[in-house]
Design a protein around this motif. Sequence first.
Motif: not given
Length: 386
Positions: A155-165, A143-148, A170-174
Amino acid sequence: MRQIYLDHAATSPIHPEVLEKMQPIMLESFGNPSSIHTFGREARRILDESRRYLAGTIGATPAEIIFTSGGTEADNLAVIGTALANQHAGKHIITTQIEHHAVLHACRFLEGIGYEVTYLPVDEQGVISINQLKEHLTDQTILVSVMYGNNEVGSIQPINEIAHLLKDHQAFFHTDAVQAYGMAEINVKEMAIDLLSVSAHKINGPKGVGFLYARSGIKLQPSLFGGEQELKRRAGTENVAGIYGFSHASKLALTTREQKTEQYKAFKNEMMSIFEDYNLPYQINGVVDGLPHVFNVYFPKTHIESLLINLDLAGIAASSGSACTAGSVDPSHVLVAMFGKESDRILSSIRFSFGYGTTVEDIHYAAHEIAKIVKRVTAKGNNGGN
């Protein structure tokens, strides 16, 4: 005395239209949605319509929405529920140092029962490094949990880049989207998000209701046991009136999103302009173009408690983003992560956050009062408090 509420990131007032919509549900459509009689079927219809609408706001299917008691439960179910149900694939979780405590404390709990958690640092803008995330991924990461968007500094996290990575991992993205929902355009399918948390009371809906989006096929260990509600993922009779109010609050938030974004940006500019008119020393924590409604400001040579007390006496409600108790302040973990525990910023920063009911007149009045207060408490500090 004039009262100005600038703490919408903590909670927002319920919109009058939302309250109006909820009242007949509580009075007339009070049936249990699990009951098969007329009252129950009517409650089920309202619940299903609300679920269908809210799912559509993030590009999900209705079956992927799990109604909860709010953002904390949604975060807990995402983090602990995913970890416990998928421990056969590994026991490593990656999150960040600036998450909401609903995520951080859930991770601490998991550490106590044998899981390994990596807490990613952030830069001075409050953003993680994709390269560091990549370096910490292992074949045991589940699991990778990174707030939006961050609740304290915006601050806004690089959500699209995290998802692409994570696309081939196997890790789920929350992502905790409690502050971002209603302000940012979110499509969980296009953004490849597996789990997403939302809370109603941040968007002028009722307290005590939220949802967790869980992509179809993800296994979750329930945290509540009882009936078979929410497709056996969250036991307990659904809060039908609250959920209906949530759906209406969402409609209002999304239809006014662009207007609010521009308005809140203007509020920030107005406050900064007035601060500069007073020759007030200040710095922005994070970036000005983060979440539009969050504005975290560092006032050198001031102290949180003194600022908050004086602001309250002037009728202005704001927040430090940290836990205050009598005679002491627990520094903001977000600002500590951004600037270090020795930085003056952690004890001299205030968060202002805008929302429904905030006017430009409020901002103009508040900014002048804030500037006067900061100058006064700074002068006292320079004179040794005399």
